[in-house]
Structures are given as C-alpha cells and as structure tokens.
Design an enzyme around this catalytic site. Structure first.
Site, PDB file in Angstrom:
ATOM      1  CE  LYS A 296     117.596 110.496  19.165  1.00  0.00           C
ATOM      2  NZ  LYS A 296     116.414 109.635  19.157  1.00  0.00           N
ATOM      3  CD  GLU A 383     103.689 101.660  16.542  1.00  0.00           C
ATOM      4  OE1 GLU A 383     104.213 100.744  15.855  1.00  0.00           O
ATOM      5  OE2 GLU A 383     104.269 102.739  16.757  1.00  0.00           O
ATOM      6  NE  ARG A 411     103.600 100.948  10.176  1.00  0.00           N
ATOM      7  CZ  ARG A 411     104.877 101.119   9.880  1.00  0.00           C
ATOM      8  NH1 ARG A 411     105.794 100.607  10.655  1.00  0.00           N
ATOM      9  NH2 ARG A 411     105.226 101.809   8.824  1.00  0.00           N
TER      10      ARG A 411
HETATM   11  C1  LIG Z   1     105.458 103.241  13.585  1.00  0.00           C
HETATM   12  C2  LIG Z   1     106.085 104.374  14.331  1.00  0.00           C
HETATM   13  N1  LIG Z   1     105.965 104.416  15.677  1.00  0.00           N
HETATM   14  C3  LIG Z   1     106.526 105.427  16.361  1.00  0.00           C
HETATM   15  C4  LIG Z   1     107.222 106.399  15.714  1.00  0.00           C
HETATM   16  C5  LIG Z   1     107.798 107.565  16.483  1.00  0.00           C
HETATM   17  N2  LIG Z   1     109.251 107.581  16.428  1.00  0.00           N
HETATM   18  C6  LIG Z   1     109.918 108.295  15.526  1.00  0.00           C
HETATM   19  S1  LIG Z   1     111.553 108.194  15.657  1.00  0.00           S
HETATM   20  C7  LIG Z   1     111.408 107.142  16.941  1.00  0.00           C
HETATM   21  C8  LIG Z   1     112.647 106.597  17.582  1.00  0.00           C
HETATM   22  C9  LIG Z   1     113.457 105.877  16.579  1.00  0.00           C
HETATM   23  O1  LIG Z   1     114.613 105.411  17.160  1.00  0.00           O
HETATM   24  P1  LIG Z   1     115.783 104.966  16.216  1.00  0.00           P
HETATM   25  O2  LIG Z   1     115.239 104.173  15.105  1.00  0.00           O
HETATM   26  O3  LIG Z   1     116.792 104.312  17.057  1.00  0.00           O
HETATM   27  O4  LIG Z   1     116.320 106.317  15.623  1.00  0.00           O
HETATM   28  P2  LIG Z   1     117.137 107.465  16.391  1.00  0.00           P
HETATM   29  O5  LIG Z   1     116.169 108.566  16.622  1.00  0.00           O
HETATM   30  O6  LIG Z   1     117.717 106.909  17.620  1.00  0.00           O
HETATM   31  O7  LIG Z   1     118.178 107.880  15.428  1.00  0.00           O
HETATM   32  C10 LIG Z   1     110.081 106.904  17.271  1.00  0.00           C
HETATM   33  C11 LIG Z   1     109.600 106.072  18.378  1.00  0.00           C
HETATM   34  C12 LIG Z   1     107.301 106.334  14.317  1.00  0.00           C
HETATM   35  N3  LIG Z   1     107.897 107.257  13.613  1.00  0.00           N
HETATM   36  N4  LIG Z   1     106.738 105.294  13.661  1.00  0.00           N
END
Ligand SMILES: Cc1ncc(C[n+]2csc(CCOP(=O)(O)OP(=O)(O)O)c2C)c(N)n1
Ligand SMILES: CC(=O)[C@@H](O)[C@H](O)COP(=O)(O)O
Ligand SMILES: [Mg+2]
Length: 641
Positions: A296, A383, A411
């Site tokens: 990342k 969630e 959710r």
């Molecule tokens: C249902 C939901 N909960 C929380 C989020 C907030 N959120 C957006 S990106 C993220 C992290 C995602 O991690 P990953 O899938 O590994 O993607 P990366 O950013 O590491 O590429 C979170 C918690 C969201 N978008 N949707």
C-alpha cells in the site's frame, strides 16, 4: 514527486501514454515494459492530485501494476470487472478514457472518487461500501450464462481488509458450489485503513510465508521428492507427511476445500508475472482465487511507510520527499469530542467498551486503543458482526459503544433490530459521519439513519447541536438501560457560549424564543439555525430550538413552537423522507395542530452528489441564508385562521 519521475517530453504532454489512450483496449497489445512506463505516469498523476485535495492515495498507488495487467489481459468492455469498495479505482479511471477529466475527481460535477456507471461502461456498479464484489461477480457470471454470454470472463478484485467481511464468504460458498468460471484477485497489502485484524489476517500472513512466494518452493519440493514412497512404516509416514507438506506448499487449503483453486501469492508489482498468472486463471475451469501481494503506498516512500495516514491524507505538498500538509483551521470536529467522551466514559466505568468496524483512524480512536487495549475492539469490516457482538457483550453486563459511520451501520440493520432493540439491550450507537460526507458522495453520505433508526421501539435517538452536548449525551445514554443512538456529522462542532441545559430524555432545549416563528434544529444544523435567527433580527422575531431528540420527540416543544400560529421551520442533515421533520409533523398531526405552519428543510429525496459539504447544504437551503429566506417566505405565506 514520485520515486520515478515521468520524462517530460519537450513540448509534449506530461503523460504521453495516458493522454494517447482512448480506452483500455490498446493495453492488450503493449509489452510489459511500456505498461511499466505507463505506471510511472499514473503515479505521477496521483501524486499531483494530492497536492490539490484530499483523496484516496495509498490504496491507488498500490494497485497500479495490478490494474494495468488486468486491462492488458482482459477486455473489460466485454468482460466483467468489479473493484471491491471502489476507493482504489483511480488507475482504472485513468486507463479507461478518463485521463483528460481526471483533474475534476471528487469535485462537484466532476468525476466521482468511486466507480460510477454514468461515467463509463467500464464501471458496472456505483460502490463505496466494502465486501460485495465477489457476490456481484458471481451474479454477473450467472446472468451472463443465462443470457447466452458464457464467453465473458468475470473478475473481482478485493483487498485483504474487505476480504473477511461475512458476505465474501457467503459469495465464496456460492462460487465454489456453482463451479462456474470466476477470478477473484485478492489484493493483499497487509492493511485495511489501519492494520488489518483477525484470524483471516493471520492466515494471509501464513500464506505469505509460503515458499511459493518466498522462492523456496522448488527447492523444498525437490528435497521432498527424495523421500521414498514405499518401504517400512516410518518411511510410509514420511511419505504421507510429504503429501501434506506439498499441499501446504501450495497453500490456500481453506479455498481449495471450498472448490476454489488457489494460486499464489505472487508479486503484485511485477506486470509480466501478473499477466502470466492472469492467463493461467483464464485457462482454469471453475472459480480461482489469485493471491497477489502488493505494498500500500507503493512508489511514494512516505505513503509506503505510513499507509494509515496516506489512506486519505489531506492535500499535501511534497518538499524534497517530505510531505507537508496545511494546518487545519476551525473548531475540532464532532468526532474528536466523541472520541474524548468515549475515553472519559471508559475511564470512569470499566464496563464500557468500544467497538469499531475497521474505522479506528476515521473515528480518531487511536488514543482510546492505546489506553484501553482490552476494552477496544476492532472487528474488521464486519458491521453486522460488530452489532451482534455488542449485543453479546451487553448480555453479560458490559456497556458497549458501537462507533460506526452512519452509512456503514446500514450493513447491520437486522442485527440492530433482532440482537439489540428486540432484546432491549443498552447498546449505544455512535453514528459518526451522519450527514453529508462531502467528496465521498452518495455511497458515503450518512443521510438515512434518522429514518431507519426511528422505526424501532425501545431505541432513544439524539443528536448534539454543539460540542459540549456530546459528552453529556453519551453519559445519558450510558445511564439509560435501553438501546440508544447519537448521530453527528463530519463537521467542526459549534462551541456554544450558553450553559447547556441538563439532558433529560425526550426533552428539547430552547435556545431563544421568537414571536413570529421558530426554527427547530435536530443536531449540528443548530449552528445555521442560530445564525439565521440572528440574520433575521429587526425583520422577524424567530425562536430557536435545539431538538436534541427525534425519538422520543418532545411533544410539548412541538406544541409550544407552533403556539399562536407561529411558523416552524425544521432542520436536519438527512433525507426529507421519514426524518426529523416527519417526526415533527407526526407529532403535530397527532396533537391536532395545524400542520400548514410547518416547513421541513432537509436533503431532497434523491442521491446527493459529491462536492463540498457547505455547497451541498446550501443547495437544499440548509445554509443560514437559505434558512432565513425560508423563514421570510413562511412569515409572508402562512396564514393561520
Ligand atoms: C462496509 C464498509 N465499511 C467500512 C468501509 C471503510 N473502508 C474503506 S476502505 C477500507 C479498508 C479496505 O481495506 P482493503 O480492502 O484491504 O483495501 P486497501 O485500502 O488496503 O487497498 C475501509 C475500512 C467501507 N468502505 N465499507
Ligand atoms: C473508502 C472509504 O470508505 C473510506 O476511506 C472513507 O472514504 C473514509 O472516509 P473519511 O475520510 O470520512 O474517514
Ligand atoms: Mg488492504
């Protein structure tokens, strides 16, 4: 700014490869070296963007090569591609014909920061919530077969943070059983927004240590091949172990057992290697999971070193490799007050816990995590589980606070219903980002919670109008033996100068009285209400009420605010459907009051686009000026007989 600066051609465009792309199709004919050069251009665009505005950064830097390899090996004008969540969509936008509009991303009227089918046929769903990609991909595959397009390939790209969401396993369960072709690319960068948590994270860590990835596989298999297959029992035992070890070497037994072929992990920054394995995926019949390891923030050292900060950093200027952000101005946001109130409550009462669903950073809970590690729970992007988990804790006598953004709490609707309110358990819901979230747009605006929460019996719902109210409300919630919820927006909190009236369940706070009309604000709109009333001084005498509660609504306040034919303007940062204004109308109607006196100001019954919060509010007359105008009209138009 990037580690590898694009070569500026004299007089030519800064990003010649991107500028020449009409869509993604030409990528198929490009050698991987050219794609690598395009990757340098993409990173340059991303870094320049962050100099002007806050945007998703580290996740996008990390998928540059993955995105290029995917578009080189598939034709997503025909094939299907779903990026889970959608916050890592920028490289995809840049190679699918949107380079020339890219400067407008996340600004009003410009490109969205998430996939948007209205922008491009390459974007199939407008998303922003994590976890659904594999399900929609399985559905697309099924539909393509039913509609006579079995030739179309389907790919879902999902991050390791989103992967543990329950719905992903529901989808894999379906995919493994269906045996239909499907490629799931697991983009493993060891990060959610914060460090990923949970047992799936540990499993992925173990897969990363797989010799297949570390390069030792060949060597170990060669050694194992010298173990005899026949002979005495000890040798036979060794032979069995050999098969077990080989299976372990291949890794991914969890997926293999579900009838999903597991391939990887492989280096997600090596375009040639990615292309090779994507081709392999195309050859395999049935569902495949390709485990890709990325970094990342890759390509911009500060982001790779601190991916938490650089997930969505504020605009920053790069000074010789050092990012410099502008200082923030204005009062602290509601989130800071919420965090402090949670910390204080946990200090006072060791029954109090806090639960986040992967939003520790967004909820500013890091100090709470440090101070109370045993009562802080990050359950990951789960969630529904977070809410049911809180219900379980509650049964044992603990007092959990579920700290979740309004939009993501959607959710867990059924868990709120069944596990919490139906049981009348005293879980406290802290609904952060309840209101317009600005540049994130319609997937993230928290504008439905007033309506969706106020349907339930037992649940007391409130919203602070100023900073000092938030801790008072949390204390009131924790002292109440039933479920409660507090909503507050992504905005700086008003530092009110008056002494707050004590919180009494279901009682509003009168800020000022007025002879002509009353503005009744639910939550943070109180600031605009006070400003509007001040603007109108000398013209109209308008009272201001801080409603505090939508459930139970203060019926006496409703009656009093409308007394003597005064007009009432209700304010809320939420949809007009079923919100605070509706609750006010219901109360007035039930009391047989003249509802023609009531004017509801709220967000319209459409999906509000992305843009600056104050501009979007002003569009719906939710600015001080807009409210004042509505009061003027109300005073001149409403004749009550
Ligand atoms: C249902 C939901 N909960 C929380 C989020 C907030 N959120 C957006 S990106 C993220 C992290 C995602 O991690 P990953 O899938 O590994 O993607 P990366 O950013 O590491 O590429 C979170 C918690 C969201 N978008 N949707
Ligand atoms: C993609 C996503 O859902 C998050 O990154 C979100 O954009 C965070 O919002 P805040 O910046 O308001 O925490
Ligand atoms: Mg990740």
């Amino acid at each position: 700014m990037t580690n590898t600066e694009p070569q500026q051609q004299s007089g030519g465009p800064r990003h010649p490869l991107l500028a020449a792309l009409p869509d993604a199709r030409p990528l198929a004919g490009m050698p991987s070296e050219t794609l690598n050069k395009m990757g340098v251009e993409i990173r340059d665009v991303l870094c320049n963007l962050l100099a002007t505005r806050t945007a998703h950064f580290a996740s996008n830097l990390g998928v540059v090569e993955l995105c290029l390899a995917l578009h080189a090996e598939f034709d997503f004008q025909n094939d299907r591609l779903i990026w889970d969540t959608g916050h890592q969509i920028y490289p995809h936008k840049l190679v699918t014909g949107r380079y020339s509009q890219f400067e407008s991303i996340r600004t009003r009227g410009g490109l969205m920061g998430y996939p948007n089918p209205a922008e491009s046929p390459y974007d199939l769903f407008m998303t922003g919530h994590a976890g659904s990609s594999v399900s929609t991909a399985v559905g697309l595959r099924s539909g393509d077969i039913l509609t006579g397009h079995p030739d179309r390939r389907t790919v879902a790209v999902i991050g390791d943070g989103a992967f543990p969401s329950g719905i992903v396993f529901e989808a894999l369960n379906n995919a493994g059983a269906s045996k239909e072709d499907l490629t799931v690319v697991l983009n493993d960068n060891k990060m959610s927004i914060c460090h990923r948590t949970g047992a799936v994270a540990s499993y992925l860590d173990r897969l990363r240590n797989n010799p297949f990835y570390t390069g030792l596989k060949h060597e170990v298999v060669r050694l194992l091949d010298h173990v005899p297959m026949f002979g005495d029992p000890a040798e036979r035992l060794l032979a069995q172990m050999k098969e077990g070890v080989k299976a372990g070497l291949l890794g991914g037994m969890l997926f293999e057992e579900l009838d999903i072929r597991y391939i990887g992990p492989i280096d997600g920054h090596n375009i040639a290697l990615l292309r090779k394995y994507m081709n392999l995926c195309k050859e395999i019949e049935g569902p495949v999971l390709l485990h890709v390891v990325t970094e990342k923030g890759h390509g911009y050292k500060p982001a790779a070193e601190d991916p938490v900060f650089f997930h969505t950093p504020p605009a920053f200027e790069d000074r010789g490799g050092t990012p410099v952000t502008r200082g923030s101005d204005g009062c602290p946001p509601y989130t800071t007050h919420a965090r402090d109130a949670i910390g204080e409550a946990m200090k006072r009462d060791d029954r109090v816990t806090v639960i986040t669903a992967a939003m520790c950073q967004g909820n500013k809970l890091e100090p709470v995590r440090e101070q109370f590690p045993e009562r802080f729970f990050d359950v990951g992007i789960c969630e529904s589980h977070a809410v049911a988990f809180a219900a379980g804790q509650c049964k044992t006598g603990m007092r959990p606070i579920v700290d979740i953004y309004s939009t993501f709490l959607q959710r867990s609707y059924d868990q709120i219903f069944q596990e919490v309110v139906l049981q009348d358990l005293p879980v406290v819901f802290m609904m952060d980002r309840a209101g317009l979230t600005g540049p994130d747009g319609p997937t993230h605006h928290g504008v439905y919670d007033i309506g969706y929460m106020r349907l339930f019996p037992n649940l007391v719902l409130m919203a602070p109008g100023y900073a000092a109210e938030l801790p008072m409300m949390l204390d009131a919630c924790l002292a109440h033996d039933h479920p409660t919820g507090i909503r507050y927006p992504k905005a700086s909190a008003l530092e009110a100068t008056h002494t707050p009236a004590p919180i009494e369940m279901g009682k509003a706070e009168w800020i000022r009285e007025g002879d002509d009309g009353t503005i009744v604000a639910y939550g943070a709109m109180l600031e605009q209400a006070i400003e509007a009333a001040e603007k109108l001084e000398g013209e109209l005498s308008v009272g201001v009420v801080n409603a505090r509660f939508v459930k139970p609504i203060d019926h006496e306040m409703v009656e009093k605010s409308m007394a003597d034919g005064r007009f009432v303007v209700t304010l809320e940062e939420g949809t007009i459907v079923g919100g605070f204004g509706s609750a006010f109308l219901e109360s007035a109607a039930d009391q047989r009051l003249d509802t023609r006196q009531i004017h509801r100001l709220a967000l319209p019954d459409v999906f509000v686009e992305h843009g600056d919060r104050s501009d979007l509010l002003a569009d719906s007359s939710l600015s001080a000026e807009g409210i004042a105008n509505v009061c003027r009209n109300a005073a001149s138009n409403v004749s009550v007989g």
